[in-house]
Scaffold this active site. Sequence first.
Site, short mmCIF file in Angstrom:
data_model
loop_
_atom_site.label_atom_id
_atom_site.label_comp_id
_atom_site.label_asym_id
_atom_site.label_seq_id
_atom_site.Cartn_x
_atom_site.Cartn_y
_atom_site.Cartn_z
N ARG A 7 0.86 -1.19 0.00
CA ARG A 7 0.00 0.00 0.00
C ARG A 7 0.90 1.25 0.00
O ARG A 7 1.73 1.40 0.88
CB ARG A 7 -0.89 -0.01 1.24
CG ARG A 7 -1.73 1.24 1.41
CD ARG A 7 -2.76 1.10 2.54
NE ARG A 7 -3.50 2.34 2.68
CZ ARG A 7 -3.32 3.23 3.66
NH1 ARG A 7 -2.48 3.00 4.63
NH2 ARG A 7 -4.01 4.35 3.66
N HIS A 40 -2.58 11.00 0.85
CA HIS A 40 -2.02 10.81 2.19
C HIS A 40 -1.41 12.15 2.62
O HIS A 40 -0.21 12.27 2.84
CB HIS A 40 -1.00 9.67 2.19
CG HIS A 40 -0.75 9.04 3.54
ND1 HIS A 40 -0.93 7.71 3.80
CD2 HIS A 40 -0.33 9.58 4.70
CE1 HIS A 40 -0.62 7.45 5.07
NE2 HIS A 40 -0.25 8.57 5.63
N GLU A 90 -7.10 8.43 6.36
CA GLU A 90 -7.35 9.02 7.68
C GLU A 90 -7.85 10.47 7.62
O GLU A 90 -7.13 11.41 8.01
CB GLU A 90 -6.08 8.96 8.54
CG GLU A 90 -5.56 7.56 8.76
CD GLU A 90 -4.41 7.50 9.75
OE1 GLU A 90 -3.84 8.55 10.06
OE2 GLU A 90 -4.09 6.39 10.20
N ASN A 92 -7.09 1.75 9.79
CA ASN A 92 -5.78 1.91 10.43
C ASN A 92 -6.00 1.86 11.93
O ASN A 92 -6.87 2.55 12.47
CB ASN A 92 -5.16 3.26 10.07
CG ASN A 92 -4.84 3.39 8.58
OD1 ASN A 92 -5.05 2.47 7.81
ND2 ASN A 92 -4.33 4.54 8.20
N TYR A 140 -3.91 1.84 15.75
CA TYR A 140 -2.68 1.94 16.53
C TYR A 140 -2.86 1.76 18.03
O TYR A 140 -2.00 1.23 18.70
CB TYR A 140 -2.02 3.32 16.29
CG TYR A 140 -1.40 3.42 14.91
CD1 TYR A 140 -0.10 3.01 14.68
CD2 TYR A 140 -2.15 3.90 13.82
CE1 TYR A 140 0.47 3.08 13.41
CE2 TYR A 140 -1.58 3.97 12.56
CZ TYR A 140 -0.28 3.56 12.36
OH TYR A 140 0.28 3.60 11.11
N GLU A 150 -3.13 -0.15 8.20
CA GLU A 150 -1.92 0.31 8.88
C GLU A 150 -1.97 -0.20 10.31
O GLU A 150 -3.00 -0.11 10.98
CB GLU A 150 -1.85 1.84 8.97
CG GLU A 150 -1.37 2.53 7.74
CD GLU A 150 -1.25 4.04 7.92
OE1 GLU A 150 -0.97 4.51 9.04
OE2 GLU A 150 -1.45 4.75 6.91
C1 GBH Z 1 -0.65 7.04 10.79
O1 GBH Z 1 -1.62 7.76 11.46
C2 GBH Z 1 -0.33 7.72 9.48
O2 GBH Z 1 -1.24 7.34 8.49
C3 GBH Z 1 1.08 7.49 9.02
O3 GBH Z 1 1.39 8.32 7.93
C4 GBH Z 1 2.01 7.72 10.17
O4 GBH Z 1 3.37 7.64 9.78
C5 GBH Z 1 1.69 6.69 11.21
O5 GBH Z 1 0.39 6.87 11.66
C6 GBH Z 1 2.56 6.80 12.44
O6 GBH Z 1 2.32 8.02 13.09
O7 GBH Z 1 -2.66 12.61 20.68
O8 GBH Z 1 -5.05 12.87 20.64
O9 GBH Z 1 -3.69 14.12 19.07
C7 GBH Z 1 -1.70 7.48 12.84
C8 GBH Z 1 -2.91 8.09 13.46
C9 GBH Z 1 -3.75 9.83 14.77
C10 GBH Z 1 -1.96 8.56 15.64
C11 GBH Z 1 -3.52 10.86 15.81
C12 GBH Z 1 -1.73 9.61 16.69
C13 GBH Z 1 -2.70 11.33 17.97
C14 GBH Z 1 -3.99 11.58 18.68
N1 GBH Z 1 -2.55 9.11 14.44
N2 GBH Z 1 -2.94 10.28 17.00
S1 GBH Z 1 -3.85 12.89 19.86
#
Ligand code: GBH
Length: 467
Positions: free
Chosen positions: A83, A127, A172, A294, A296, A369
């Site tokens: 991807r 992206h 996202e 995605n 995490y 992801e």
């Molecule tokens: C992904 O998003 C991205 O798609 C990718 O490009 C990136 O490299 C990867 O993560 C690693 O970061 O602390 O309440 O502000 C991750 C989604 C959303 C994770 C926002 C961190 C912080 C929430 N991100 N989140 S807050």
Amino acid sequence: TQEEQTRSGLRFPAGFAWGAATSAYQIEGAVHEDGRGVSIWDTFARTPGRVLNGHHADMAIDHYHRYKEDVGIMAELGLSAYRFSVSWPRVQPSGSGRINAKGLDFYKRLTDELRQHGIDPWLTLYHWDLPQELEDRGGWPNRDTAYRFADYAAAVHEALKDHVHTFSTVNEPWCAAFLGYASGEHAPGRREPQNAIRGAHHLNLAHGLSVQAMDARRVGGCVNLYAVTPATDSPEDLDAARRIDGLQNRFFLDALLSGRYPEDVLNDLPFETDFIEPGDMKIIKAPIDVLLVNYYSRFTVSGAPGGKASAAAAPTDTASPWVGSEHVSFVSGGHPVTAMGWEIDADGLVEVLTRVARDYPPIPMVLSENGAAFDDHLNDGRVHDRERQAFVEAHLGACKQAIEAGVPLEGYFAWSLMDNFEWAWGYGKRFGLVHVDFETQKRLLKDSALWYAEIIRQNRRHEPTDS
Ligand code: GBH
């Protein structure tokens, strides 16, 4: 036998997509080559104080020139899918009008190379690298941007439809809208809560319009979902969880899959939402073939004052991304954390996947992801990243559990294939299965990559039509 050996029982159904993911700005570099235009990330990274240590991605990890080597690494891993995203300003330098054939050629070369290695290209249209000229005309809060996106999508689809089976639209939208226009952690770095919600709606509209404009064989939308838990069962904490789940998850899932916005979320907003025009929700609900999820982490949230304003510390000066729910605070859920400070919770993934399957019309999904940053150490040509391996292992276990519970999950994409430019953290955080020396650009498989390759190998040897 090898089969019995499949460690931790990670056997998946035949045809399961074994993938890894990247994005254009994070890996390509070559920002001044072959007619590429300027994106909001070029501008943002060049603005002092926005990205840690003043890092930018002019060179990134030079994938634009090293794509053959990188596809070779994917083949070595045994990936069945990859991807990646297309850089809008590379293909359409000013975001409207003229298409840059040289930009499209890069993605033709890349996808040809992938197909020659039997790797299925999964193309993401956006992206986060909006052409700067569109930002100068208002960016995502300007409704016109959604129409410009549909034109761009049609051009990419037309050029690459024989090379690519699965097109996905916006990666996202939550991040693009709320980190870009409310917290300011991401480009374009504006702190305008009302415009962030407008932007979120126009990103959803862009998704729907582009689905209609492409008529792709297979098309998907992408959301980043979190498990959300209230810190206690006090009414304040329950309300906090409802709000964060609403903004993070339901605002996008309800729109894309059910063609409506959650009433409670709209009611929490302190301003009018008259930018949602009649007919928009029908467009946003345009039928898709697959949902890219995605995942995490999990958020544990509280309505009582005193916690942190967001789940993890940002590297730069930021405001709250939680429009209309700025008072909610984020507390520890008691799990170990990654180098980003994000809590590790694979059970949250089972929760998120089964929830989509339960609450929405049936839709095939992939985990598009999933991964983690850790402080990697290079020792004698090895990176013993046991924590990353354990992270992927636990989350693959969660995928398997979800499948057994009936969730139509069709693939897993590790984030990321290689260490790369980690947005506001610059090169300060490493998410790769593959280590990259940012000076020499030398690639090296970490232990997690070798382990992942073995899991893939053991799974794919049972596939009837494996090439
Ligand atoms: C992904 O998003 C991205 O798609 C990718 O490009 C990136 O490299 C990867 O993560 C690693 O970061 O602390 O309440 O502000 C991750 C989604 C959303 C994770 C926002 C961190 C912080 C929430 N991100 N989140 S807050």
